[in-house]
Design an enzyme around this catalytic site. Structure first.
Site, PDB file in Angstrom:
ATOM      1  N   GLU A 121     -10.622  29.054  20.736  1.00 48.61           N
ATOM      2  CA  GLU A 121      -9.429  29.881  20.898  1.00 48.61           C
ATOM      3  C   GLU A 121      -8.255  29.100  21.476  1.00 48.61           C
ATOM      4  O   GLU A 121      -7.101  29.388  21.180  1.00 48.61           O
ATOM      5  CB  GLU A 121      -9.719  31.105  21.758  1.00 48.61           C
ATOM      6  N   LYS A 139     -12.176  48.113  21.299  1.00 53.32           N
ATOM      7  CA  LYS A 139     -12.857  48.200  20.007  1.00 53.32           C
ATOM      8  C   LYS A 139     -12.858  49.625  19.438  1.00 53.32           C
ATOM      9  O   LYS A 139     -12.672  49.818  18.249  1.00 53.32           O
ATOM     10  CB  LYS A 139     -14.296  47.689  20.154  1.00 53.32           C
ATOM     11  N   MET A 148      -2.099   7.677  32.046  1.00 52.76           N
ATOM     12  CA  MET A 148      -1.106   7.975  33.081  1.00 52.76           C
ATOM     13  C   MET A 148      -1.769   8.063  34.450  1.00 52.76           C
ATOM     14  O   MET A 148      -1.213   7.636  35.459  1.00 52.76           O
ATOM     15  CB  MET A 148      -0.359   9.276  32.751  1.00 52.76           C
ATOM     16  N   PHE A 200     -20.688  43.761  28.099  1.00 47.62           N
ATOM     17  CA  PHE A 200     -20.856  42.447  27.484  1.00 47.62           C
ATOM     18  C   PHE A 200     -19.506  41.952  26.955  1.00 47.62           C
ATOM     19  O   PHE A 200     -18.799  42.677  26.282  1.00 47.62           O
ATOM     20  CB  PHE A 200     -21.880  42.520  26.342  1.00 47.62           C
ATOM     21  N   GLN A 201     -19.183  40.717  27.263  1.00 48.85           N
ATOM     22  CA  GLN A 201     -17.911  40.088  26.877  1.00 48.85           C
ATOM     23  C   GLN A 201     -16.703  40.870  27.368  1.00 48.85           C
ATOM     24  O   GLN A 201     -15.681  40.933  26.703  1.00 48.85           O
ATOM     25  CB  GLN A 201     -17.840  39.855  25.361  1.00 48.85           C
TER      26      GLN A 201
END
Lengths: 570, 157
Positions: free
Chosen positions: A52, A164, A475, A114-115
């Site tokens: 993502e 959902k 760097m 969940f999630q």
């Protein structure tokens, strides 16, 4: 006639189509799954990223290259948390982004389902605004608002979180109403009184500097900037986010000031009697210690975000407005006047001659990034879109590449997000399939999002990647060398693992390697002739090279360190 | 210490308090008091934020960037009516009872509940008055104290 019943998911896809979205980047998952069903049947192109974060940077690259909205889709929980970095990045660099995330069912919210993650709360400080949808019928209106907020005023990311059950909820299409946002009314048109005051300061200035940044690019006002600078002979410095807003190579262009800016750009600000700051935010990488910044200069500060004005430096003339309107207003107000800047421009010309950028490429020595960059630019006939990671290579590109057009330089300026380059280049290449898009990255950065090379090859996105492989976090190594007595704690990677050529091949791209001066032209020519596949060059460079000039963090811009010799004075 | 009072009109939407407080903490602003409640207009709430002079300009500008923030007015201290509410539970016994009630009456605190060994007082007034009352009750043993945020309104004078 009864109205057609459609799901919340279908409303999202239909709304995106209505908002002229042609491409989205994303990764599916449980909670967002209903939205992927109608998306499959839509003319909208979906690019399946491998992470993502990659999807988010792709949407950013798309937005920065086009100046239009970028759209990213992710699922709930980890899908959404992985988006936080690109959201924060887009907020810092004012990139118009719309993120749509799935959420667990509204009946499960708060139960540690969940999630489940509290996406609206987590993204609150990383977005310009965000929404949690509570009824499917809100979707067309909210998405219209979200696009407007993301793209107007000071652009930025907006997130819409959709549970959902609401994606599955059946409702009918409700045509979105005219927007009613009583708390959101960006000021576009500057106050004419302020423009007059600015004009009178400009007329009496002997050493003016146009200090311009990303705001010029967002407002698409590079032509107006060009007119103002060239009509009145005002030198221009372009910040990291503003590179390309005024053409490099023009005699008035001083290029980038600041921590790793060139001597003349940094010093011109110190010597100036008037800063005409437009679409910039006096970032610490430009000002160093603000107490020592441009101490002899008055300041005109124009920005579309009133909160930027006076945040770091007091402005004698504050102007709130869109950069384009400000530039047009100044042009009008200055009509007929002539500025006496000839000797100032002459001084700066001398300074440029005396303090050039330099590098030392030996015939049989290790490759130096600035040399490689110059060779690459010499071989590219068209205007390439250059997309960088963060660190030494980023500074070298900004210093040594000649940018002449806006939206051709994409990088993570404010947040400094390693891993930005490759996915953002994929986003830019998706928007412009026929343009030359170069992901010029460091090896440390590349390893953070390199799996997106799979996205490029499977989606036929022929980006060209150059990995400047110095086997180190360059760097970090440079700072450790200067400030930590060469104690290289956790900054060493390796030149050899992974084998970038094999890695590229395993991901469906062409892998090439250059290690010495003689390779450069040949290998770049080979790369530029491949247009049906992504190409990656493992460009092995000197790990001990350092970026100069340099002003240490918190130091004064009066003390520019030009080379290794100067370091001894520290 | 120089205080400034901001009267912030916001849309009554979920999360608006979180947005305001998140902006304040993220930017590191110093806030002395924050209160929120409904207004006479439907869908609009009013927040009263008390901050320090040195932070007030940035607080105003950063809060104004929030989409749900409609209007911010800095109240003129000379023309501001300000009040705060307090509930205080103090322990009492036969010996102290009279003295506690007498002191509360003199402070214009209202007794709202009295039991065997405790009394609860309610008081509204300036923060200074409330501080004074708290100090007055301390020797008797404060069991619990709750104070609401400061609220303020501009007078017409």
């Amino acid at each position: 006639m009864t109205k057609e019943l459609i799901t919340g998911a279908e409303l999202i896809v239909r709304s995106l189509e209505h908002l002229n979205v042609s491409t989205v980047f994303g990764v599916p998952g449980g909670a967002i799954l209903p939205a992927y069903d109608p998306l499959y049947d839509s003319p909208i192109r979906h690019i399946l990223a491998r992470h993502e974060q990659g999807a988010g940077h792709m949407a950013e690259g798309y937005a920065q290259a086009t100046g239009e909205l970028g759209v990213v889709i992710a699922t709930s929980g980890p899908g959404a948390t992985n988006l936080i970095t690109p959201l924060a990045n887009a907020l810092m660099d004012s990139t118009p982004l719309l993120a749509i995330t799935g959420q667990v069912a509204s009946t499960a919210i708060g139960n540690d389902a969940f999630q489940e993650a509290y996406t609206v709360g987590l993204s609150m400080a990383a977005t310009k605004h965000n929404y949690l949808i509570t009824d499917a019928s809100e979707i067309p209106q909210v998405l219209k608002e979200a696009k407007y907020i993301a793209t107007s005023g000071r652009p930025g990311p907006v997130l819409v979180d959709v549970p959902k059950d609401i994606l599955n909820q059946k409702t009918s299409w409700v045509e979105p109403k005219d927007l009613d946002l009583p708390g959101y009314k960006p000021t576009i048109e500057p106050n004419p009184k302020m423009i007059q005051q600015a004009a009178s300061l400009i007329k009496s200035s002997k050493k003016p500097i146009l200090y311009v940044g990303g705001g010029i690019i967002h407002s698409k006002s590079h032509k107006e900037l060009y007119d103002l600078a060239t009509s009145y002979n005002i030198p221009v410095v372009t910040t990291l986010m503003g590179r390309g807003a005024f053409p490099d190579g023009h005699e008035l262009c001083l290029e980038m000031p600041g921590m790793h800016g060139n001597y003349t750009a940094t010093t011109s600000i110190q010597d100036s009697d008037l800063l005409i700051a437009i679409g910039v935010r006096f970032d610490d990488r430009v000002t160093a210690n603000p107490d020592f910044f441009a101490q002899n200069a008055k300041v005109i500060h124009a920005d579309i975000d009133p909160a930027e004005i006076g945040k770091v430096r007091e402005a004698q003339v504050p102007i709130v407005g869109d950069a384009k309107n400000v530039l047009i207003g100044l042009m009008e107000a200055l009509k007929g006047s002539e500025l006496d800047t000839a000797s100032w421009i002459n001084d700066l010309k001398e300074m440029k001659k005396n303090f050039p950028l330099s590098y030392d490429q030996k015939d049989d020595g290790p490759l130096k990034v600035p040399y490689v960059l110059e060779q690459l630019q010499n071989l590219t006939e068209e205007e390439a879109v250059v997309v960088s990671g963060v660190g030494q290579h980023q500074m070298w590109i900004s210093q040594h590449w000649n940018f002449t057009e806006p939206n051709t330089w994409l990088n993570s300026g404010g947040l400094g997000t390693m891993g930005y380059s490759l996915p953002a280049a994929i986003g830019a290449q998706t928007a412009f399939p026929d343009k030359l898009v170069l992901a010029l990255d460091g090896d440390g950065c590349f390893q953070m999002t390199c799996q997106e090379l799979i996205t490029a090859s499977t989606e036929n996105i022929p980006v060209k990647v150059v990995v400047f492989n110095n086997g180190n976090h360059g760097m970090v190594r440079q700072w450790q060398k200067i400030f930590y007595n060469s104690k290289f704690s956790a900054s060493e990677l390796t030149h050899h693992t992974p084998d970038y050529v094999k890695l590229a091949e395993s991901m469906g791209a062409v892998g090439l390697r250059m290690t010495k001066k003689d390779d450069v032209k040949k290998i770049f020519t080979e790369m530029l002739n491949i247009n049906d596949k992504p190409v990656l060059i493992d460009c092995v460079v000197d790990p001990d090279d350092m970026v100069f000039p340099m002003v240490p963090a918190g130091g004064s811009n009066d003390q520019v360190i030009m080379n290794k010799e100067d370091l001894k004075q520290l | 210490m120089s205080e400034r009072i901001l009267s912030v009109l916001v849309e009554d939407k979920p999360g608006v308090l979180a947005r305001v407080s998140s902006t304040i903490s993220r930017r590191g602003f110093n806030i002395n008091s924050l209160s929120v409640g409904p207004t006479h207009i439907e869908g609009r709430s009013k927040m009263t934020i008390v901050t320090e002079l040195d932070a007030v300009e940035q607080v105003k500008k950063q809060l104004n960037k929030l989409v749900n923030v409609i209007k911010i007015v800095e109240l003129d201290p000379e023309m501001t009516i300000e009040t705060e509410v307090l509930l205080l539970k103090v322990s009492i016994n036969k010996d102290t009872q009279t003295s506690v009630i007498e002191k509360a009456n003199l402070s214009s605190a209202k007794s709202v509940d009295v039991g065997q060994d405790y009394a609860i007082f309610e008081m509204t007034g300036s923060s200074k008055d409330l501080n004074k009352f708290e100090k007055l009750m301390k020797p008797f043993g404060i069991i619990e104290m709750v104070r609401g945020g400061r609220i303020a309104i501009q007078s017409n004078l």
